[in-house]
Design a protein around this motif. Structure first.
Motif, PDB file in Angstrom:
ATOM      1  N   LEU A   1       0.976  -1.135  -0.318  1.00  0.00           N
ATOM      2  CA  LEU A   1      -0.087  -0.144  -0.229  1.00  0.00           C
ATOM      3  C   LEU A   1       1.055   1.859  -0.184  1.00  0.00           C
ATOM      4  O   LEU A   1       1.942   1.240   0.684  1.00  0.00           O
ATOM      5  CB  LEU A   1      -0.874  -0.194   1.244  1.00  0.00           C
ATOM      6  CG  LEU A   1      -1.154   1.072   0.955  1.00  0.00           C
ATOM      7  CD1 LEU A   1      -2.693   0.774   0.222  1.00  0.00           C
ATOM      8  CD2 LEU A   1      -3.037   1.282   3.023  1.00  0.00           C
ATOM      9  N   MET A   2       0.491   2.278  -0.800  1.00  0.00           N
ATOM     10  CA  MET A   2       1.074   3.604  -0.948  1.00  0.00           C
ATOM     11  C   MET A   2       1.186   4.356  -0.033  1.00  0.00           C
ATOM     12  O   MET A   2      -0.379   4.247   0.360  1.00  0.00           O
ATOM     13  CB  MET A   2       1.623   3.921  -1.937  1.00  0.00           C
ATOM     14  CG  MET A   2       1.772   2.932  -3.413  1.00  0.00           C
ATOM     15  SD  MET A   2       3.809   2.657  -3.981  1.00  0.00           S
ATOM     16  CE  MET A   2       4.404   1.397  -1.764  1.00  0.00           C
ATOM     17  N   LEU A   3       1.703   4.935   0.933  1.00  0.00           N
ATOM     18  CA  LEU A   3       1.737   5.984   1.726  1.00  0.00           C
ATOM     19  C   LEU A   3       1.929   7.221   1.979  1.00  0.00           C
ATOM     20  O   LEU A   3       2.879   7.096   1.101  1.00  0.00           O
ATOM     21  CB  LEU A   3       1.927   5.786   3.285  1.00  0.00           C
ATOM     22  CG  LEU A   3       2.166   3.849   4.004  1.00  0.00           C
ATOM     23  CD1 LEU A   3       3.191   3.615   4.736  1.00  0.00           C
ATOM     24  CD2 LEU A   3       0.673   3.563   4.222  1.00  0.00           C
ATOM     25  N   PRO A   4       1.722   8.175   2.428  1.00  0.00           N
ATOM     26  CA  PRO A   4       2.258   9.533   2.189  1.00  0.00           C
ATOM     27  C   PRO A   4       3.977   9.988   2.441  1.00  0.00           C
ATOM     28  O   PRO A   4       4.430  10.860   1.791  1.00  0.00           O
ATOM     29  CB  PRO A   4       1.689  10.539   3.119  1.00  0.00           C
ATOM     30  CG  PRO A   4       0.463   9.495   3.493  1.00  0.00           C
ATOM     31  CD  PRO A   4       0.082   7.973   3.479  1.00  0.00           C
ATOM     32  N   SER A   5       4.378   8.741   2.862  1.00  0.00           N
ATOM     33  CA  SER A   5       5.806   8.686   3.107  1.00  0.00           C
ATOM     34  C   SER A   5       6.606   8.219   2.141  1.00  0.00           C
ATOM     35  O   SER A   5       7.894   9.340   1.721  1.00  0.00           O
ATOM     36  CB  SER A   5       6.111   7.947   4.347  1.00  0.00           C
ATOM     37  OG  SER A   5       5.957   6.728   4.475  1.00  0.00           O
ATOM     38  N   HIS A   6       5.754   7.523   0.614  1.00  0.00           N
ATOM     39  CA  HIS A   6       5.960   7.309   0.029  1.00  0.00           C
ATOM     40  C   HIS A   6       6.362   8.248  -1.148  1.00  0.00           C
ATOM     41  O   HIS A   6       6.685   8.177  -2.376  1.00  0.00           O
ATOM     42  CB  HIS A   6       5.777   6.116  -0.807  1.00  0.00           C
ATOM     43  CG  HIS A   6       5.920   4.801   0.480  1.00  0.00           C
ATOM     44  ND1 HIS A   6       5.031   3.959   0.513  1.00  0.00           N
ATOM     45  CD2 HIS A   6       6.545   4.425   1.295  1.00  0.00           C
ATOM     46  CE1 HIS A   6       4.661   3.028   1.530  1.00  0.00           C
ATOM     47  NE2 HIS A   6       6.610   3.456   1.566  1.00  0.00           N
TER      48      HIS A   6
ATOM     49  N   PHE B   1       7.093  15.772  -4.488  1.00  0.00           N
ATOM     50  CA  PHE B   1       6.746  16.522  -3.570  1.00  0.00           C
ATOM     51  C   PHE B   1       5.327  16.908  -4.487  1.00  0.00           C
ATOM     52  O   PHE B   1       4.946  17.966  -4.056  1.00  0.00           O
ATOM     53  CB  PHE B   1       7.675  17.934  -4.099  1.00  0.00           C
ATOM     54  CG  PHE B   1       8.876  18.218  -2.973  1.00  0.00           C
ATOM     55  CD1 PHE B   1       8.613  18.004  -1.945  1.00  0.00           C
ATOM     56  CD2 PHE B   1      10.604  17.047  -3.608  1.00  0.00           C
ATOM     57  CE1 PHE B   1      10.272  18.411  -1.149  1.00  0.00           C
ATOM     58  CE2 PHE B   1      11.529  17.690  -2.587  1.00  0.00           C
ATOM     59  CZ  PHE B   1      11.027  17.982  -1.829  1.00  0.00           C
ATOM     60  N   SER B   2       5.122  16.508  -5.126  1.00  0.00           N
ATOM     61  CA  SER B   2       4.166  16.491  -6.028  1.00  0.00           C
ATOM     62  C   SER B   2       2.912  15.445  -5.275  1.00  0.00           C
ATOM     63  O   SER B   2       1.800  15.266  -6.097  1.00  0.00           O
ATOM     64  CB  SER B   2       3.843  16.716  -7.883  1.00  0.00           C
ATOM     65  OG  SER B   2       4.722  15.185  -7.844  1.00  0.00           O
ATOM     66  N   GLY B   3       2.771  14.513  -5.078  1.00  0.00           N
ATOM     67  CA  GLY B   3       1.854  14.398  -4.117  1.00  0.00           C
ATOM     68  C   GLY B   3       1.594  12.685  -4.394  1.00  0.00           C
ATOM     69  O   GLY B   3       0.797  12.147  -4.661  1.00  0.00           O
ATOM     70  N   LYS B   4       2.077  12.541  -5.943  1.00  0.00           N
ATOM     71  CA  LYS B   4       2.412  11.495  -6.169  1.00  0.00           C
ATOM     72  C   LYS B   4       4.093  10.344  -5.947  1.00  0.00           C
ATOM     73  O   LYS B   4       4.845  10.864  -4.691  1.00  0.00           O
ATOM     74  CB  LYS B   4       2.960  11.141  -7.844  1.00  0.00           C
ATOM     75  CG  LYS B   4       1.953  12.506  -8.608  1.00  0.00           C
ATOM     76  CD  LYS B   4       0.968  12.088  -8.732  1.00  0.00           C
ATOM     77  CE  LYS B   4      -0.465  13.050  -9.334  1.00  0.00           C
ATOM     78  NZ  LYS B   4      -1.483  13.054  -9.484  1.00  0.00           N
ATOM     79  N   ILE B   5       3.860   8.813  -5.915  1.00  0.00           N
ATOM     80  CA  ILE B   5       4.859   7.871  -4.738  1.00  0.00           C
ATOM     81  C   ILE B   5       6.255   7.881  -6.102  1.00  0.00           C
ATOM     82  O   ILE B   5       6.081   8.332  -7.172  1.00  0.00           O
ATOM     83  CB  ILE B   5       4.649   6.007  -5.693  1.00  0.00           C
ATOM     84  CG1 ILE B   5       2.720   6.576  -4.847  1.00  0.00           C
ATOM     85  CG2 ILE B   5       5.825   5.283  -4.904  1.00  0.00           C
ATOM     86  CD1 ILE B   5       2.854   7.080  -3.574  1.00  0.00           C
TER      87      ILE B   5
END
Length: 185
Positions: free
Chosen positions: A18-23, A26-30
């Motif tokens: 699962l992809m988390l905010p910590s991954h 700066f543009s909010g993508k993984i």
């Protein structure tokens, strides 16, 4: 001693995360670097599973990021050995992301990692099992990998374009590309 053969299915690995905010970047993508790290991990696991040896990454063929991955998506990496050399294995990796709320799946990238099997005591390359191909898809993947290897060997990485002739290089750039050459030194 007869060569040991293993099927492609003996190498297959699937990793989901699962992809988390910590991954994210700066543009909010993984972040692409995070994804490359996951790909390297699965390539190691795939090569080690197939060879029964510790493996290291020797090279990575082209990685194209086809679709961005969003925070909250489930990323699944599928890997299998597509080709074997003496001590090397070409591991094919396919990355997909799934929106877990809608179920929609998108192909994010595919890449090929060349892994080398190493002796755990000496660190020297060791022979890997031969590959037993059992389907048309496996045969085609094997041949595509062999073709990429042949093409890579045909063009030396250190070769200078136009044998280092600056005049020919500048002429070629001016005729075929939208670039301006103004030499300062």
């Amino acid at each position: 001693m007869a060569a040991e053969y293993k099927t492609v299915s003996c190498s297959q690995i699937t990793l989901s995360q699962l992809m988390l905010p910590s991954h994210s970047n700066f543009s909010g993508k993984i972040h692409g670097g995070y994804l490359l790290s996951l790909m390297d991990q699965i390539a190691f696991a795939c090569g080690s599973k197939f060879s029964g040896k510790y493996c290291v990454t020797a090279s990575v063929d082209r990685v194209d990021f086809l679709n961005p991955i969003e925070v909250g998506e489930l990323v699944t990496l599928n890997a299998s050995v597509n080709y074997v050399g003496t001590s090397s294995m070409v591991v094919g990796i396919r990355v997909e992301a799934q929106n877990i709320q809608t179920g929609k799946i998108k192909h994010c990238n595919s890449s090929y990692f060349t892994m080398i099997a190493k002796d755990s005591q000496t660190g020297q390359p060791v022979a890997v099992p031969r590959l037993l191909l059992q389907s048309k898809e496996e045969v085609m993947r094997y041949l595509k990998a062999a073709e990429r290897i042949t093409l890579r060997k045909q063009r030396p990485a250190s070769a200078e374009p136009f044998a280092g002739c600056l005049e020919q290089a500048i002429c070629h750039i001016q005729q075929h590309y939208d670039a301006k050459v103004t030499l300062t030194a």
